[in-house]
Design a protein around this motif. Structure first.
Motif, PDB file in Angstrom:
ATOM      1  N   GLY A 139     -12.029   6.912  -2.261  1.00  0.00           N
ATOM      2  CA  GLY A 139     -12.951   7.902  -2.623  1.00  0.00           C
ATOM      3  C   GLY A 139     -13.414   7.839  -4.072  1.00  0.00           C
ATOM      4  O   GLY A 139     -14.631   8.351  -4.173  1.00  0.00           O
ATOM      5  N   LEU A 140     -12.728   7.434  -4.875  1.00  0.00           N
ATOM      6  CA  LEU A 140     -13.132   7.664  -6.567  1.00  0.00           C
ATOM      7  C   LEU A 140     -14.168   6.215  -6.653  1.00  0.00           C
ATOM      8  O   LEU A 140     -14.995   6.596  -7.308  1.00  0.00           O
ATOM      9  N   GLY A 141     -13.983   5.216  -5.971  1.00  0.00           N
ATOM     10  CA  GLY A 141     -14.669   4.196  -6.054  1.00  0.00           C
ATOM     11  C   GLY A 141     -16.392   4.723  -5.671  1.00  0.00           C
ATOM     12  O   GLY A 141     -17.248   4.232  -6.355  1.00  0.00           O
ATOM     13  N   GLN A 142     -16.234   5.123  -4.426  1.00  0.00           N
ATOM     14  CA  GLN A 142     -17.527   5.741  -4.063  1.00  0.00           C
ATOM     15  C   GLN A 142     -18.205   6.800  -4.794  1.00  0.00           C
ATOM     16  O   GLN A 142     -19.289   6.841  -4.983  1.00  0.00           O
ATOM     17  N   ARG A 143     -17.163   7.728  -5.380  1.00  0.00           N
ATOM     18  CA  ARG A 143     -17.888   8.763  -6.269  1.00  0.00           C
ATOM     19  C   ARG A 143     -18.416   8.104  -7.499  1.00  0.00           C
ATOM     20  O   ARG A 143     -19.612   8.758  -7.852  1.00  0.00           O
ATOM     21  N   PHE A 144     -17.828   7.214  -8.055  1.00  0.00           N
ATOM     22  CA  PHE A 144     -18.178   6.609  -9.420  1.00  0.00           C
ATOM     23  C   PHE A 144     -18.932   5.296  -9.366  1.00  0.00           C
ATOM     24  O   PHE A 144     -19.353   4.665 -10.228  1.00  0.00           O
ATOM     25  N   GLY A 145     -19.076   4.682  -7.991  1.00  0.00           N
ATOM     26  CA  GLY A 145     -20.035   3.562  -7.844  1.00  0.00           C
ATOM     27  C   GLY A 145     -19.436   2.179  -8.148  1.00  0.00           C
ATOM     28  O   GLY A 145     -19.759   1.517  -8.761  1.00  0.00           O
ATOM     29  N   LEU A 146     -17.962   2.332  -7.937  1.00  0.00           N
ATOM     30  CA  LEU A 146     -17.042   1.111  -8.305  1.00  0.00           C
ATOM     31  C   LEU A 146     -16.649   0.455  -6.999  1.00  0.00           C
ATOM     32  O   LEU A 146     -16.539   1.016  -6.103  1.00  0.00           O
ATOM     33  N   SER A 147     -16.599  -0.801  -6.988  1.00  0.00           N
ATOM     34  CA  SER A 147     -16.069  -1.654  -5.985  1.00  0.00           C
ATOM     35  C   SER A 147     -14.727  -1.533  -6.094  1.00  0.00           C
ATOM     36  O   SER A 147     -13.725  -1.512  -6.970  1.00  0.00           O
ATOM     37  N   VAL A 148     -14.133  -1.534  -4.884  1.00  0.00           N
ATOM     38  CA  VAL A 148     -12.545  -1.329  -4.399  1.00  0.00           C
ATOM     39  C   VAL A 148     -12.217  -2.566  -3.821  1.00  0.00           C
ATOM     40  O   VAL A 148     -12.899  -3.000  -2.757  1.00  0.00           O
ATOM     41  N   VAL A 149     -11.066  -3.335  -4.393  1.00  0.00           N
ATOM     42  CA  VAL A 149     -10.478  -4.557  -3.668  1.00  0.00           C
ATOM     43  C   VAL A 149      -9.177  -4.271  -3.367  1.00  0.00           C
ATOM     44  O   VAL A 149      -8.406  -3.790  -4.201  1.00  0.00           O
ATOM     45  N   ILE A 150      -8.960  -4.371  -2.000  1.00  0.00           N
ATOM     46  CA  ILE A 150      -7.296  -3.992  -1.512  1.00  0.00           C
ATOM     47  C   ILE A 150      -6.716  -5.447  -1.235  1.00  0.00           C
ATOM     48  O   ILE A 150      -7.276  -6.251  -0.563  1.00  0.00           O
ATOM     49  N   VAL A 151      -5.786  -5.808  -1.933  1.00  0.00           N
ATOM     50  CA  VAL A 151      -5.224  -6.984  -1.765  1.00  0.00           C
ATOM     51  C   VAL A 151      -3.857  -6.581  -0.902  1.00  0.00           C
ATOM     52  O   VAL A 151      -2.902  -6.000  -1.483  1.00  0.00           O
ATOM     53  N   THR A 152      -3.694  -7.497   0.115  1.00  0.00           N
ATOM     54  CA  THR A 152      -2.615  -6.989   0.964  1.00  0.00           C
ATOM     55  C   THR A 152      -2.214  -7.969   1.764  1.00  0.00           C
ATOM     56  O   THR A 152      -3.038  -9.031   2.238  1.00  0.00           O
ATOM     57  N   SER A 153      -1.061  -8.154   2.540  1.00  0.00           N
ATOM     58  CA  SER A 153      -0.408  -9.357   3.348  1.00  0.00           C
ATOM     59  C   SER A 153      -1.105  -9.007   4.685  1.00  0.00           C
ATOM     60  O   SER A 153      -1.685  -8.068   5.311  1.00  0.00           O
ATOM     61  N   VAL A 154      -1.186 -10.300   5.224  1.00  0.00           N
ATOM     62  CA  VAL A 154      -1.966 -10.308   6.367  1.00  0.00           C
ATOM     63  C   VAL A 154      -0.909  -9.502   7.706  1.00  0.00           C
ATOM     64  O   VAL A 154      -1.850  -8.965   8.774  1.00  0.00           O
ATOM     65  N   ASP A 155       0.077  -9.085   7.110  1.00  0.00           N
ATOM     66  CA  ASP A 155       0.774  -7.961   8.242  1.00  0.00           C
ATOM     67  C   ASP A 155       0.221  -6.756   8.168  1.00  0.00           C
ATOM     68  O   ASP A 155       0.222  -5.879   9.147  1.00  0.00           O
ATOM     69  N   HIS A 156      -0.955  -6.406   7.316  1.00  0.00           N
ATOM     70  CA  HIS A 156      -1.506  -4.987   7.155  1.00  0.00           C
ATOM     71  C   HIS A 156      -2.953  -5.265   7.690  1.00  0.00           C
ATOM     72  O   HIS A 156      -3.629  -4.521   7.155  1.00  0.00           O
TER      73      HIS A 156
END
Length: 160
Positions: free
Chosen positions: A18-35
């Motif tokens: 939500g903050l990324g969208q509000r401020f025009g920032l890219s969000v990268v989520i690094v996670t296991s293939v389990d997720h």
């Protein structure tokens, strides 16, 4: 500036998105293939999936990080590595990891591990509450606004 989330178990993914969208920032989520998820996310959100295994996401975040990026993690070890790459690092409580506090946090983690190894019980983390979520969001909003005011948020774009 990108917001990079250590995604395995992060309780603040939605707030960061939500903050990324509000401020025009890219969000990268690094996670296991389990997720892995097929859930639709806004265009400013991307995922990097890593194989199962201890610290795989952490190593990928360290590889991925660029000066000016911000990382959200509860992992003190990852925080110490990321600080060395000129990124800002925040715990999901909103506390910022800094060169001034990381050594003490790592020492506390080590001492807790030693106590557990010796058979002693240590306190686990407190349950994450709605108030904690609000506090995290407030702190990150203030930090982003301050970074925007000082031009910090464009540090990674200008260094390319």
């Amino acid at each position: 500036m990108r917001l990079i989330i250590d995604g395995d178990g992060s309780p603040v993914k939605n707030e960061v998105i939500g903050l990324g969208q509000r401020f025009g920032l890219s969000v990268v989520i690094v996670t296991s293939v389990d997720h892995f998820t097929n859930k639709e996310y806004p265009p400013h959100v991307s995922f990097i999936y890593v194989d199962k295994g201890a610290d795989r996401a952490d190593y990928r975040i360290v590889k991925e990080i660029q000066p000016g990026d911000w990382v959200i993690t509860q992992d003190y070890g990852l925080a110490s590595l990321v600080l060395g790459k000129h990124a800002r690092v925040f715990h999901h409580s909103g506390k910022e990891y800094t060169p001034d506090n990381i050594d003490e946090l790592l020492t506390q983690r080590f001492m807790g591990a030693q106590l557990r190894k010796a058979g002693k019980r240590t306190k686990g983390p407190k349950p994450f509450t709605a108030l904690d979520r609000q506090q995290f969001t407030k702190i990150l909003v203030e930090a982003i606004q301050q970074a925007n005011a000082t031009g910090e948020s464009h540090a990674s774009e200008s260094s390319d």
